[in-house]
Design a protein around this motif. Structure first.
Motif, PDB file in Angstrom:
ATOM      1  N   ALA A  95     -25.373 -50.164 -53.237  1.00  0.00           N
ATOM      2  CA  ALA A  95     -24.232 -50.041 -52.319  1.00  0.00           C
ATOM      3  C   ALA A  95     -24.620 -50.606 -50.967  1.00  0.00           C
ATOM      4  CB  ALA A  95     -23.815 -48.584 -52.178  1.00  0.00           C
ATOM      5  N   ASP A  96     -23.678 -51.314 -50.330  1.00  0.00           N
ATOM      6  CA  ASP A  96     -23.902 -51.865 -48.988  1.00  0.00           C
ATOM      7  C   ASP A  96     -23.407 -50.879 -47.940  1.00  0.00           C
ATOM      8  OD1 ASP A  96     -25.076 -54.210 -49.718  1.00  0.00           O
ATOM      9  OD2 ASP A  96     -23.264 -55.436 -49.547  1.00  0.00           O
ATOM     10  N   TYR A  97     -24.222 -50.651 -46.907  1.00  0.00           N
ATOM     11  CA  TYR A  97     -23.816 -49.792 -45.791  1.00  0.00           C
ATOM     12  C   TYR A  97     -23.924 -50.564 -44.486  1.00  0.00           C
ATOM     13  CZ  TYR A  97     -23.354 -45.445 -48.426  1.00  0.00           C
ATOM     14  OH  TYR A  97     -22.912 -44.463 -49.288  1.00  0.00           O
ATOM     15  N   ILE A  98     -22.871 -50.488 -43.677  1.00  0.00           N
ATOM     16  CA  ILE A  98     -22.892 -51.082 -42.336  1.00  0.00           C
ATOM     17  C   ILE A  98     -23.039 -49.915 -41.353  1.00  0.00           C
ATOM     18  CG2 ILE A  98     -21.706 -52.564 -40.686  1.00  0.00           C
ATOM     19  CD1 ILE A  98     -19.963 -53.575 -43.032  1.00  0.00           C
ATOM     20  N   VAL A  99     -24.077 -49.989 -40.530  1.00  0.00           N
ATOM     21  CA  VAL A  99     -24.420 -48.847 -39.688  1.00  0.00           C
ATOM     22  C   VAL A  99     -24.146 -49.175 -38.225  1.00  0.00           C
ATOM     23  CG1 VAL A  99     -26.227 -47.205 -39.079  1.00  0.00           C
ATOM     24  CG2 VAL A  99     -26.186 -48.198 -41.370  1.00  0.00           C
ATOM     25  N   GLY A 104     -23.024 -43.116 -39.470  1.00  0.00           N
ATOM     26  CA  GLY A 104     -23.326 -44.082 -40.521  1.00  0.00           C
ATOM     27  C   GLY A 104     -24.751 -43.912 -41.037  1.00  0.00           C
ATOM     28  N   LYS A 105     -25.663 -43.596 -40.104  1.00  0.00           N
ATOM     29  CA  LYS A 105     -27.060 -43.370 -40.509  1.00  0.00           C
ATOM     30  C   LYS A 105     -27.172 -42.157 -41.437  1.00  0.00           C
ATOM     31  CE  LYS A 105     -30.755 -43.751 -37.784  1.00  0.00           C
ATOM     32  NZ  LYS A 105     -31.605 -43.726 -36.574  1.00  0.00           N
ATOM     33  N   LYS A 106     -26.414 -41.129 -41.106  1.00  0.00           N
ATOM     34  CA  LYS A 106     -26.432 -39.933 -41.952  1.00  0.00           C
ATOM     35  C   LYS A 106     -25.865 -40.237 -43.339  1.00  0.00           C
ATOM     36  CE  LYS A 106     -26.831 -35.998 -39.071  1.00  0.00           C
ATOM     37  NZ  LYS A 106     -26.271 -34.899 -38.319  1.00  0.00           N
ATOM     38  N   ALA A 107     -24.832 -41.052 -43.370  1.00  0.00           N
ATOM     39  CA  ALA A 107     -24.237 -41.432 -44.660  1.00  0.00           C
ATOM     40  C   ALA A 107     -25.274 -42.172 -45.509  1.00  0.00           C
ATOM     41  CB  ALA A 107     -22.999 -42.296 -44.427  1.00  0.00           C
ATOM     42  N   VAL A 108     -26.046 -43.050 -44.864  1.00  0.00           N
ATOM     43  CA  VAL A 108     -27.094 -43.801 -45.574  1.00  0.00           C
ATOM     44  C   VAL A 108     -28.126 -42.838 -46.157  1.00  0.00           C
ATOM     45  CG1 VAL A 108     -29.096 -45.321 -45.201  1.00  0.00           C
ATOM     46  CG2 VAL A 108     -26.855 -45.961 -44.297  1.00  0.00           C
ATOM     47  N   LYS A 109     -28.549 -41.881 -45.355  1.00  0.00           N
ATOM     48  CA  LYS A 109     -29.599 -40.940 -45.761  1.00  0.00           C
ATOM     49  C   LYS A 109     -29.203 -40.172 -47.022  1.00  0.00           C
ATOM     50  CE  LYS A 109     -32.826 -38.299 -43.088  1.00  0.00           C
ATOM     51  NZ  LYS A 109     -32.995 -37.355 -41.997  1.00  0.00           N
ATOM     52  N   GLU A 110     -27.943 -39.767 -47.065  1.00  0.00           N
ATOM     53  CA  GLU A 110     -27.467 -39.030 -48.227  1.00  0.00           C
ATOM     54  C   GLU A 110     -27.375 -39.953 -49.442  1.00  0.00           C
ATOM     55  OE1 GLU A 110     -28.121 -35.941 -47.370  1.00  0.00           O
ATOM     56  OE2 GLU A 110     -26.294 -35.212 -48.330  1.00  0.00           O
ATOM     57  N   ALA A 111     -26.847 -41.155 -49.224  1.00  0.00           N
ATOM     58  CA  ALA A 111     -26.660 -42.082 -50.347  1.00  0.00           C
ATOM     59  C   ALA A 111     -28.002 -42.480 -50.957  1.00  0.00           C
ATOM     60  CB  ALA A 111     -25.896 -43.319 -49.879  1.00  0.00           C
ATOM     61  N   GLN A 112     -29.039 -42.550 -50.099  1.00  0.00           N
ATOM     62  CA  GLN A 112     -30.370 -42.931 -50.603  1.00  0.00           C
ATOM     63  C   GLN A 112     -30.921 -41.901 -51.584  1.00  0.00           C
ATOM     64  OE1 GLN A 112     -32.217 -43.528 -46.795  1.00  0.00           O
ATOM     65  NE2 GLN A 112     -32.259 -45.765 -47.014  1.00  0.00           N
ATOM     66  N   LYS A 113     -30.425 -40.685 -51.519  1.00  0.00           N
ATOM     67  CA  LYS A 113     -30.869 -39.659 -52.474  1.00  0.00           C
ATOM     68  C   LYS A 113     -30.253 -39.874 -53.848  1.00  0.00           C
ATOM     69  CE  LYS A 113     -31.121 -36.247 -48.764  1.00  0.00           C
ATOM     70  NZ  LYS A 113     -30.393 -35.128 -48.124  1.00  0.00           N
ATOM     71  N   ILE A 114     -29.167 -40.660 -53.872  1.00  0.00           N
ATOM     72  CA  ILE A 114     -28.427 -40.850 -55.122  1.00  0.00           C
ATOM     73  C   ILE A 114     -28.763 -42.195 -55.759  1.00  0.00           C
ATOM     74  CG2 ILE A 114     -26.108 -40.799 -56.164  1.00  0.00           C
ATOM     75  CD1 ILE A 114     -26.584 -38.264 -54.529  1.00  0.00           C
ATOM     76  N   GLY A 115     -28.954 -43.225 -54.947  1.00  0.00           N
ATOM     77  CA  GLY A 115     -29.159 -44.554 -55.527  1.00  0.00           C
ATOM     78  C   GLY A 115     -29.688 -45.543 -54.508  1.00  0.00           C
ATOM     79  N   HIS A 147     -19.780 -49.412 -47.400  1.00  0.00           N
ATOM     80  CA  HIS A 147     -19.421 -48.236 -46.593  1.00  0.00           C
ATOM     81  C   HIS A 147     -19.555 -48.555 -45.112  1.00  0.00           C
ATOM     82  CE1 HIS A 147     -20.056 -44.427 -44.449  1.00  0.00           C
ATOM     83  NE2 HIS A 147     -19.456 -43.812 -45.449  1.00  0.00           N
ATOM     84  N   TYR A 148     -18.572 -48.130 -44.325  1.00  0.00           N
ATOM     85  CA  TYR A 148     -18.690 -48.255 -42.863  1.00  0.00           C
ATOM     86  C   TYR A 148     -17.994 -47.084 -42.192  1.00  0.00           C
ATOM     87  CZ  TYR A 148     -13.912 -49.804 -41.733  1.00  0.00           C
ATOM     88  OH  TYR A 148     -12.564 -49.850 -41.529  1.00  0.00           O
ATOM     89  N   THR A 149     -18.232 -46.948 -40.905  1.00  0.00           N
ATOM     90  CA  THR A 149     -17.661 -45.851 -40.118  1.00  0.00           C
ATOM     91  C   THR A 149     -16.705 -46.475 -39.107  1.00  0.00           C
ATOM     92  OG1 THR A 149     -19.859 -44.853 -40.283  1.00  0.00           O
ATOM     93  CG2 THR A 149     -18.288 -43.790 -38.790  1.00  0.00           C
ATOM     94  N   SER A 150     -15.407 -46.235 -39.263  1.00  0.00           N
ATOM     95  CA  SER A 150     -14.439 -46.969 -38.428  1.00  0.00           C
ATOM     96  C   SER A 150     -14.568 -46.614 -36.953  1.00  0.00           C
ATOM     97  CB  SER A 150     -13.008 -46.724 -38.917  1.00  0.00           C
ATOM     98  OG  SER A 150     -12.758 -45.341 -39.063  1.00  0.00           O
ATOM     99  N   ASN A 151     -14.974 -45.378 -36.679  1.00  0.00           N
ATOM    100  CA  ASN A 151     -15.195 -44.982 -35.283  1.00  0.00           C
ATOM    101  C   ASN A 151     -16.426 -44.074 -35.230  1.00  0.00           C
ATOM    102  OD1 ASN A 151     -14.232 -44.710 -32.404  1.00  0.00           O
ATOM    103  ND2 ASN A 151     -14.187 -42.557 -33.000  1.00  0.00           N
ATOM    104  N   ALA A 169     -15.182 -52.928 -53.189  1.00  0.00           N
ATOM    105  CA  ALA A 169     -14.391 -51.807 -52.661  1.00  0.00           C
ATOM    106  C   ALA A 169     -14.908 -51.384 -51.289  1.00  0.00           C
ATOM    107  CB  ALA A 169     -14.455 -50.630 -53.641  1.00  0.00           C
ATOM    108  N   LEU A 170     -13.983 -51.243 -50.352  1.00  0.00           N
ATOM    109  CA  LEU A 170     -14.336 -50.838 -48.997  1.00  0.00           C
ATOM    110  C   LEU A 170     -14.167 -49.322 -48.871  1.00  0.00           C
ATOM    111  CD1 LEU A 170     -15.091 -51.772 -46.124  1.00  0.00           C
ATOM    112  CD2 LEU A 170     -12.644 -52.081 -45.683  1.00  0.00           C
ATOM    113  N   VAL A 171     -15.234 -48.661 -48.434  1.00  0.00           N
ATOM    114  CA  VAL A 171     -15.211 -47.195 -48.257  1.00  0.00           C
ATOM    115  C   VAL A 171     -15.378 -46.901 -46.771  1.00  0.00           C
ATOM    116  CG1 VAL A 171     -16.402 -45.030 -48.764  1.00  0.00           C
ATOM    117  CG2 VAL A 171     -16.157 -46.774 -50.558  1.00  0.00           C
ATOM    118  N   CYS A 172     -14.481 -46.085 -46.233  1.00  0.00           N
ATOM    119  CA  CYS A 172     -14.484 -45.856 -44.780  1.00  0.00           C
ATOM    120  C   CYS A 172     -14.580 -44.380 -44.433  1.00  0.00           C
ATOM    121  CB  CYS A 172     -13.199 -46.437 -44.190  1.00  0.00           C
ATOM    122  SG  CYS A 172     -13.053 -46.171 -42.413  1.00  0.00           S
ATOM    123  N   ASP A 173     -15.542 -44.046 -43.578  1.00  0.00           N
ATOM    124  CA  ASP A 173     -15.552 -42.739 -42.930  1.00  0.00           C
ATOM    125  C   ASP A 173     -14.673 -42.864 -41.696  1.00  0.00           C
ATOM    126  OD1 ASP A 173     -15.973 -40.462 -41.489  1.00  0.00           O
ATOM    127  OD2 ASP A 173     -18.151 -40.690 -41.325  1.00  0.00           O
TER     128      ASP A 173
END
Ligand code: PMP
Length: 362
Positions: A95-99, A104-115, A147-151, A169-173
């Motif tokens: 999965a691609d994450y834009i930080v 966004g960093k927290k989202a990355v940390k959690e996702a890294q536990k999954i894949g 994944h990105y964080t719109s604000n 697929a674009l996923v937005c927090d």
């Protein structure tokens, strides 16, 4: 209501006064029901009408087609940091994450536990003062999602337009700017937001997910963490956060009555402009964190010439009934959160306060 102050808190945040008034009026007994919304079964016709009405109004507000499910979940946006990869990131996938900030960093940390997570772009070396340009992004066409964080609520950095991800697929927090301006939901695979900034009280999380993505998840996920189960059960697999859904419903109705997303977007832009203009006109006394073109309309972040003056600013502002202005400890300085429900009069009062403060403490 005479004793309400101006609440600049980042979340939980100010709610529309008419929403609070209606909730107070009906708190003891919903009209025709004789019980509080907190005392009725979530399987009752009354609650069904509340949750289905809220969904219908959200669909109308944001123009959401039947290609998407609208879910009301728990666990905050933080649980979505985990649920997104659990459901959408297949074994062996990436999965691609834009930080662009702390969330966004927290989202990355959690996702890294999954894949496997790939950082497709990050502005951390510049202390998250902007979002990356399209040319800076290293997007993998084989990624399961982007994944990105719109604000970014802490840094006050907001995307003016969503990143272009072609068929991925674009996923937005969207926790801190959901429904603050028009949105083309059709460009997204999944949008999530904790309610406690623009939608209602904490405890309910809105998830808008494209139907085809529901099929991606492994079949053995715990039920509560499985979008498919939540969708099949219309967010009533277990007892939902009923009060939160009720307040969200009132808040969405308030947004519709106020003219919808175009209208609120114009109001938010005007409020934000007042503050940024005051910052820019201060001759460098107030230093904005985010670069022009990347500045958030929801969280306005800036510094003063010295930390002791920032402390004084916050203390004097609080005494003047301008509350919640202290910046997040990781950025420091001042953060004025001016979500949908924040009144323009409060922004005007803050601008006046800022001008006086700079003159007295230059
Ligand atoms: N993402 C963003 C952009 C946020 O602002 C926040 C909360 N401030 C979160 C995620 C975490 O939300 P929650 O507390 O609902 O888990």
């Amino acid at each position: 209501m005479t004793n309400r102050i101006f609440n600049f808190a980042a979340g939980p945040a100010v709610l529309p006064e008419p929403v609070l008034e209606e909730a107070r009026r009906d708190l003891l007994a919903l009209p025709g029901v004789g019980m509080s919304v907190m005392e009725i079964s979530h399987r009752s016709k009354t609650f069904e009408a509340i949750i289905q009405g809220c969904e219908a109004d959200i669909r109308e507000l944001a123009g959401i087609s039947s290609d998407y499910h609208v879910l009301f979940l728990q666990g905050g946006a933080s649980l979505q940091f985990a649920m997104v990869p659990m459901n959408l990131l297949p074994a062996g996938g990436k999965a691609d994450y834009i930080v662009t900030g702390s969330w966004g960093k927290k989202a990355v940390k959690e996702a890294q536990k999954i894949g496997t997570v790939q950082i497709a772009g990050s502005t951390e070396p510049e202390n998250f003062t902007r979002v990356p340009a399209a040319s800076e992004l290293k997007l993998d066409p084989a990624a399961a999602y982007v994944h990105y964080t719109s604000n970014e609520t802490i840094h006050g950095v907001e995307w003016q337009q969503e990143p272009q991800t072609a068929d991925v697929a674009l996923v937005c927090d969207a926790s801190s700017d959901i429904f603050s301006r028009p949105i083309e939901v059709g460009k997204y695979g999944l949008i999530y937001a904790g309610a406690q900034k623009n939608l209602g009280p904490s405890g309910v999380t809105l998830v808008i997910v494209r139907n085809d993505l529901l099929e991606r998840g492994p079949k053995n996920l715990p039920a509560m963490l499985d979008y498919r189960v939540q969708a099949e059960n219309k967010s009533l697999y277990n007892t939902p956060p009923a009060f939160g859904v009720y307040i969200m419903g009132l808040t969405i109705k308030w947004l519709l009555a106020a003219g919808g997303l175009e209208a609120i977007g114009r109001q938010n832009a005007a409020k934000a402009k007042l503050l940024y203009d005051a910052i820019d006109a201060s001759g460098g006394y107030y230093r904005p964190h985010a670069r022009p073109g990347h500045r958030s309309h929801m969280n306005v972040t800036f510094r003063l010439p010295a930390e002791d003056r920032e402390k004084k600013f916050v203390a004097e502002a609080t005494a003047a009934h301008l509350d919640g202005l202290k910046g997040h400890r990781s950025v420091g300085g001042i953060r004025a959160s001016i979500y949908n429900a924040f009144p323009k009069a409060g922004v005007e009062k803050l601008v006046e306060f800022m001008q006086e403060f700079a003159t007295k403490n230059g």
